[in-house]
Motif scaffolding. Structure first.
Motif, PDB file in Angstrom:
ATOM      1  N   LYS A  47       4.724  12.249 -13.012  1.00 41.07           N
ATOM      2  CA  LYS A  47       4.004  11.001 -13.295  1.00 41.07           C
ATOM      3  C   LYS A  47       4.652   9.846 -12.567  1.00 41.07           C
ATOM      4  N   MET A  48       3.889   8.761 -12.450  1.00 43.10           N
ATOM      5  CA  MET A  48       4.382   7.524 -11.854  1.00 43.10           C
ATOM      6  C   MET A  48       3.500   6.367 -12.292  1.00 43.10           C
ATOM      7  N   THR A  49       3.973   5.153 -12.057  1.00 47.11           N
ATOM      8  CA  THR A  49       3.221   3.936 -12.355  1.00 47.11           C
ATOM      9  C   THR A  49       2.867   3.229 -11.051  1.00 47.11           C
ATOM     10  N   VAL A  50       1.614   2.809 -10.913  1.00 49.24           N
ATOM     11  CA  VAL A  50       1.164   2.081  -9.726  1.00 49.24           C
ATOM     12  C   VAL A  50       1.757   0.665  -9.776  1.00 49.24           C
ATOM     13  N   ARG A  51       2.462   0.300  -8.683  1.00 53.90           N
ATOM     14  CA  ARG A  51       3.074  -1.020  -8.586  1.00 53.90           C
ATOM     15  C   ARG A  51       2.323  -1.900  -7.582  1.00 53.90           C
ATOM     16  N   LYS A  52       2.572  -3.200  -7.639  1.00 52.74           N
ATOM     17  CA  LYS A  52       1.876  -4.172  -6.784  1.00 52.74           C
ATOM     18  C   LYS A  52       1.984  -3.823  -5.303  1.00 52.74           C
ATOM     19  N   GLU A  53       3.160  -3.380  -4.860  1.00 51.97           N
ATOM     20  CA  GLU A  53       3.349  -3.074  -3.437  1.00 51.97           C
ATOM     21  C   GLU A  53       2.631  -1.797  -2.996  1.00 51.97           C
ATOM     22  N   MET A  54       1.954  -1.139  -3.920  1.00 52.91           N
ATOM     23  CA  MET A  54       1.186   0.070  -3.625  1.00 52.91           C
ATOM     24  C   MET A  54      -0.310  -0.213  -3.495  1.00 52.91           C
ATOM     25  N   LEU A  55      -0.693  -1.485  -3.608  1.00 58.46           N
ATOM     26  CA  LEU A  55      -2.115  -1.848  -3.582  1.00 58.46           C
ATOM     27  C   LEU A  55      -2.597  -2.115  -2.166  1.00 58.46           C
ATOM     28  N   ASN A  56      -3.891  -1.861  -1.948  1.00 57.81           N
ATOM     29  CA  ASN A  56      -4.502  -2.156  -0.656  1.00 57.81           C
ATOM     30  C   ASN A  56      -5.114  -3.558  -0.673  1.00 57.81           C
ATOM     31  N   SER A  57      -5.881  -3.893   0.345  1.00 64.20           N
ATOM     32  CA  SER A  57      -6.461  -5.240   0.462  1.00 64.20           C
ATOM     33  C   SER A  57      -7.500  -5.546  -0.609  1.00 64.20           C
ATOM     34  N   MET A  58      -7.991  -4.519  -1.299  1.00 59.78           N
ATOM     35  CA  MET A  58      -8.972  -4.718  -2.376  1.00 59.78           C
ATOM     36  C   MET A  58      -8.328  -4.713  -3.757  1.00 59.78           C
ATOM     37  N   LYS A  59      -6.990  -4.790  -3.765  1.00 61.39           N
ATOM     38  CA  LYS A  59      -6.212  -4.820  -5.016  1.00 61.39           C
ATOM     39  C   LYS A  59      -6.352  -3.527  -5.827  1.00 61.39           C
ATOM     40  N   LYS A  60      -6.610  -2.426  -5.118  1.00 62.50           N
ATOM     41  CA  LYS A  60      -6.661  -1.091  -5.722  1.00 62.50           C
ATOM     42  C   LYS A  60      -5.520  -0.282  -5.117  1.00 62.50           C
ATOM     43  N   ALA A  61      -5.106   0.763  -5.809  1.00 56.73           N
ATOM     44  CA  ALA A  61      -4.040   1.613  -5.275  1.00 56.73           C
ATOM     45  C   ALA A  61      -4.496   2.215  -3.950  1.00 56.73           C
ATOM     46  N   HIS A  62      -3.633   2.134  -2.961  1.00 54.22           N
ATOM     47  CA  HIS A  62      -3.908   2.748  -1.662  1.00 54.22           C
ATOM     48  C   HIS A  62      -4.104   4.251  -1.888  1.00 54.22           C
ATOM     49  N   GLY A  63      -5.053   4.852  -1.193  1.00 56.73           N
ATOM     50  CA  GLY A  63      -5.311   6.283  -1.353  1.00 56.73           C
ATOM     51  C   GLY A  63      -4.090   7.140  -1.078  1.00 56.73           C
ATOM     52  N   GLY A  64      -3.201   6.640  -0.226  1.00 53.37           N
ATOM     53  CA  GLY A  64      -1.991   7.378   0.083  1.00 53.37           C
ATOM     54  C   GLY A  64      -1.051   7.505  -1.104  1.00 53.37           C
ATOM     55  N   ILE A  65      -1.165   6.617  -2.055  1.00 52.33           N
ATOM     56  CA  ILE A  65      -0.313   6.674  -3.245  1.00 52.33           C
ATOM     57  C   ILE A  65      -0.708   7.875  -4.106  1.00 52.33           C
ATOM     58  N   THR A  66      -2.002   7.994  -4.375  1.00 48.69           N
ATOM     59  CA  THR A  66      -2.490   9.127  -5.160  1.00 48.69           C
ATOM     60  C   THR A  66      -2.209  10.439  -4.428  1.00 48.69           C
ATOM     61  N   TYR A  67      -2.448  10.419  -3.122  1.00 47.23           N
ATOM     62  CA  TYR A  67      -2.195  11.607  -2.304  1.00 47.23           C
ATOM     63  C   TYR A  67      -0.712  11.992  -2.381  1.00 47.23           C
ATOM     64  N   SER A  68       0.163  11.009  -2.264  1.00 44.52           N
ATOM     65  CA  SER A  68       1.597  11.292  -2.274  1.00 44.52           C
ATOM     66  C   SER A  68       2.066  11.869  -3.601  1.00 44.52           C
ATOM     67  N   LEU A  69       1.547  11.350  -4.704  1.00 42.69           N
ATOM     68  CA  LEU A  69       1.907  11.899  -6.017  1.00 42.69           C
ATOM     69  C   LEU A  69       1.458  13.354  -6.116  1.00 42.69           C
ATOM     70  N   ALA A  70       0.207  13.618  -5.717  1.00 42.47           N
ATOM     71  CA  ALA A  70      -0.321  14.991  -5.761  1.00 42.47           C
ATOM     72  C   ALA A  70       0.460  15.912  -4.842  1.00 42.47           C
ATOM     73  N   ASP A  71       0.784  15.432  -3.653  1.00 35.89           N
ATOM     74  CA  ASP A  71       1.518  16.236  -2.683  1.00 35.89           C
ATOM     75  C   ASP A  71       2.913  16.572  -3.187  1.00 35.89           C
ATOM     76  N   THR A  72       3.542  15.639  -3.876  1.00 39.13           N
ATOM     77  CA  THR A  72       4.861  15.893  -4.444  1.00 39.13           C
ATOM     78  C   THR A  72       4.790  16.955  -5.545  1.00 39.13           C
ATOM     79  N   ALA A  73       3.814  16.837  -6.439  1.00 35.60           N
ATOM     80  CA  ALA A  73       3.648  17.851  -7.491  1.00 35.60           C
ATOM     81  C   ALA A  73       3.401  19.219  -6.872  1.00 35.60           C
ATOM     82  N   PHE A  74       2.559  19.256  -5.853  1.00 35.90           N
ATOM     83  CA  PHE A  74       2.246  20.490  -5.115  1.00 35.90           C
ATOM     84  C   PHE A  74       3.515  21.077  -4.504  1.00 35.90           C
ATOM     85  N   GLY A  75       4.275  20.244  -3.803  1.00 31.30           N
ATOM     86  CA  GLY A  75       5.492  20.727  -3.156  1.00 31.30           C
ATOM     87  C   GLY A  75       6.509  21.268  -4.147  1.00 31.30           C
ATOM     88  N   PHE A  76       6.670  20.572  -5.255  1.00 29.94           N
ATOM     89  CA  PHE A  76       7.615  21.043  -6.269  1.00 29.94           C
ATOM     90  C   PHE A  76       7.159  22.375  -6.861  1.00 29.94           C
TER      91      PHE A  76
END
Length: 140
Positions: A42-71
């Protein structure tokens, strides 16, 4: 687990991997549960993870999933690497959202493994990730 210690059991491998993974540490990823072929983080979305529309950048969700996958893929004791991944983003995320990624093996053969990772905010599916892994002969 310290960087200079090697994992002794399958459930220590993800913690060891996290200790060597500066990016996942920056994301603030925490390991919740580990079984062979399975990892929940798990993780918490932080301000520096937001894109220009003030939503989490897609790479953040991808990175969390990729980390769980790798582990999860490495819990069999051999070093495993991804050879193909994809993600479907279902819902947008905002600052402060806590997200959980649950990676589960669907098929693990001698060398190839197939995994599905569900990323959720509470009980709501926000992303679906698919990954294929290659298990090397190198041991952890």
């Amino acid at each position: 687990m310290k960087e200079n210690l090697t994992p002794k059991t399958y459930d220590q491998i993800p913690e060891y991997m996290l200790s060597l993974d500066a990016f996942s540490q920056w994301l603030g990823i925490e390991i919740i549960e580990v079984r062979k072929g399975y990892c929940k983080v798990k993780m918490t979305v932080r301000k520096e993870m937001l894109n220009s529309m003030k939503k989490a950048h897609g790479g953040i969700t991808y990175s969390l999933a990729d980390t769980a996958f790798g582990f999860a893929t490495n819990t069999y004791g051999n070093k495993a690497v991804s050879i193909e991944t994809s993600i479907n983003h279902v819902e947008a995320l905002e600052e402060g959202d806590v997200i959980v990624a649950e990676s589960d093996v669907k098929s693990q053969k001698n060398k190839l493994g197939f995994y599905i990772v569900e990323v959720k905010k509470e009980d709501q599916l926000v992303a679906l990730f698919k990954g294929v892994t290659y298990k090397t002969s190198a041991k952890w």
